[in-house]
Design a protein around this motif. Structure first.
Motif, PDB file in Angstrom:
ATOM      1  N   THR A  39       4.604   5.339  -5.557  1.00 35.19           N
ATOM      2  CA  THR A  39       4.961   5.240  -6.978  1.00 35.19           C
ATOM      3  C   THR A  39       3.877   5.726  -7.938  1.00 35.19           C
ATOM      4  N   TYR A  40       2.616   5.445  -7.664  1.00 37.61           N
ATOM      5  CA  TYR A  40       1.553   5.753  -8.629  1.00 37.61           C
ATOM      6  C   TYR A  40       1.500   7.232  -9.032  1.00 37.61           C
ATOM      7  N   THR A  94      -7.463  10.274  -4.752  1.00 37.21           N
ATOM      8  CA  THR A  94      -7.114  10.755  -3.414  1.00 37.21           C
ATOM      9  C   THR A  94      -5.607  10.922  -3.240  1.00 37.21           C
ATOM     10  N   PHE A  95      -4.818  10.259  -4.127  1.00 40.70           N
ATOM     11  CA  PHE A  95      -3.362  10.440  -4.014  1.00 40.70           C
ATOM     12  C   PHE A  95      -2.651  10.567  -5.365  1.00 40.70           C
ATOM     13  N   VAL A  96      -3.405  10.509  -6.474  1.00 43.60           N
ATOM     14  CA  VAL A  96      -2.850  10.762  -7.802  1.00 43.60           C
ATOM     15  C   VAL A  96      -3.606  11.939  -8.407  1.00 43.60           C
ATOM     16  N   LYS A  97      -2.905  12.862  -9.033  1.00 43.24           N
ATOM     17  CA  LYS A  97      -3.549  14.040  -9.623  1.00 43.24           C
ATOM     18  C   LYS A  97      -4.682  13.615 -10.556  1.00 43.24           C
ATOM     19  N   SER A  98      -5.819  14.276 -10.418  1.00 48.35           N
ATOM     20  CA  SER A  98      -7.028  13.870 -11.135  1.00 48.35           C
ATOM     21  C   SER A  98      -6.856  13.893 -12.655  1.00 48.35           C
ATOM     22  N   ASP A 124       0.834  -1.204   0.000  1.00 49.40           N
ATOM     23  CA  ASP A 124       0.000   0.000   0.000  1.00 49.40           C
ATOM     24  C   ASP A 124       0.871   1.258   0.000  1.00 49.40           C
ATOM     25  N   LYS A 125       1.945   1.238   0.789  1.00 45.71           N
ATOM     26  CA  LYS A 125       2.863   2.378   0.825  1.00 45.71           C
ATOM     27  C   LYS A 125       3.588   2.535  -0.512  1.00 45.71           C
TER      28      LYS A 125
END
Length: 351
Positions: free
Chosen positions: A128-129, A148-152, A122-123
């Motif tokens: 990386t994503y 929620t953690f990658v630019k839309s 998960d980390k």
């Protein structure tokens, strides 16, 4: 490159792009491809078999070796762009490609709300994503998760293409038989036990049920057919290369999954003008089926709803035909030429 939805998508896209690009497929484990690949495609692998990691140290060591091997292949094949599928491959490919300053598009094929990673992976995913040039997913629900953690603007929805090898073998002149089929891995998530119990309950004379695929629950399901006294009416084919024969000749497609990333088999059955029943599981079926217009949606694990819809279709040939024709109109949008060109738009932006 065994049998499976993601593997078929990789094969379909690779075959399409091989007509205009030099394509190399790198797999983590060395396997013989289940689906037919264009002879111009180069196949590379990292290891002959996976060494299971006993602890964090061995996991780091094993994955570091895989990354080094991926980098070696990227260099030797003069790779300009990486397309990666599935979580483990995505993480490893991102680390390898970014260290070589090669652009990378990753694709998630499963529902992250259902299939969760351990804390270590998960980390890695969350680290990386965001470094990917684009992240391809199959539904708005999954897109919302990764945003929620990658630019839309990096997270895009692209449908899975129907294999041209498969679609070209559609034959509407074939006579349909009193047969219900299900296509997919035989496991608890695909929930074929619900279908077996429903089929036993309706007990329609002359109708048979065919389960296409294999998995860890096959023996359990074979025992269940004996317990339900339907063993003589249920066929287990295992993994086969001629699924089009069943799409062309069976009358009803029943899909009982609890969750999906994108239901490849469902859209294939719709393309072959089959009358389809699917659970309204997350995610995919409700994006494809408009209930009662081009198929039926039922609740997950609702055996009585499945029985009712099966009886309705078995007893009404006209309804089966009309749903099948409407299903094909929907499925045409998933032909490889249309879907692959949307992928190609991303590729052109990066090379």
């Amino acid at each position: 490159m065994n049998s499976g939805g993601a593997e078929r998508v990789v094969t379909t896209l690779a075959n399409y792009f091989a007509l205009q690009y030099n394509v190399t497929i790198i797999t983590i484990v060395n396997t013989t491809p289940f689906y037919t690949l264009n002879k111009e495609i180069t196949l590379k692998s990292c290891v002959n078999e996976i060494n299971n990691s006993k602890n964090l140290v061995s996991a780091l060591k094993n994955n570091t070796k895989l990354i080094k091997t991926i980098k070696k292949h990227l260099k030797s094949e003069n790779i300009d762009l990486v397309l990666s599928f599935m979580t483990t491959s995505n993480v490893l490919s991102l680390i390898a490609s970014r260290s070589l300053k090669i652009p990378c598009i990753i694709s998630e094929r499963s529902n992250p709300y259902i299939y969760t990673n351990n804390s270590f992976w998960d980390k890695l995913v969350k680290y990386t994503y965001p470094k990917a040039n684009f992240l391809v997913v199959q539904s708005n629900l999954i897109k919302n998760y990764y945003q929620t953690f990658v630019k839309s603007n990096k997270v895009l929805i692209l449908s899975n293409p129907i294999s041209e090898t498969l679609s070209s073998q559609k034959n509407i002149s074939k006579k349909r038989t009193p047969t219900i089929i299900n296509v997919g891995r035989l496991d608890s998530n695909k929930a074929q036990d619900v279908l077996l119990k429903a089929f036993a309950s309706i007990n329609k004379k002359d109708w048979k049920l065919v389960l296409i695929g294999d998995g860890e629950l096959r023996k359990d399901y074979e025992k269940l057919t004996k317990k339900l006294h339907i063993a003589n009416k249920v066929i287990f084919t295992g993994n086969i290369n001629d699924v089009q024969n069943y799409y062309n000749t069976a009358s009803i497609f029943a899909f009982t999954s609890k969750s999906e990333g994108f239901p490849n088999a469902l859209i294939e059955a719709m393309y072959f003008e089959m009358a389809c029943i699917s659970t309204d599981c997350p995610t995919g079926p409700s994006d494809i089926i408009e209930n009662t217009k081009n198929g039926f949606l039922i609740e997950v694990n609702n055996q009585s709803q499945l029985e009712s819809r099966l009886i309705e279709l078995i007893d009404n040939n006209t309804l089966r035909d009309s749903l099948g024709k409407e299903a094909f109109k929907t499925a045409k949008a998933y032909e490889v030429s249309q879907v692959a060109e949307k992928w190609n738009e991303l590729i052109i932006k990066l090379i």
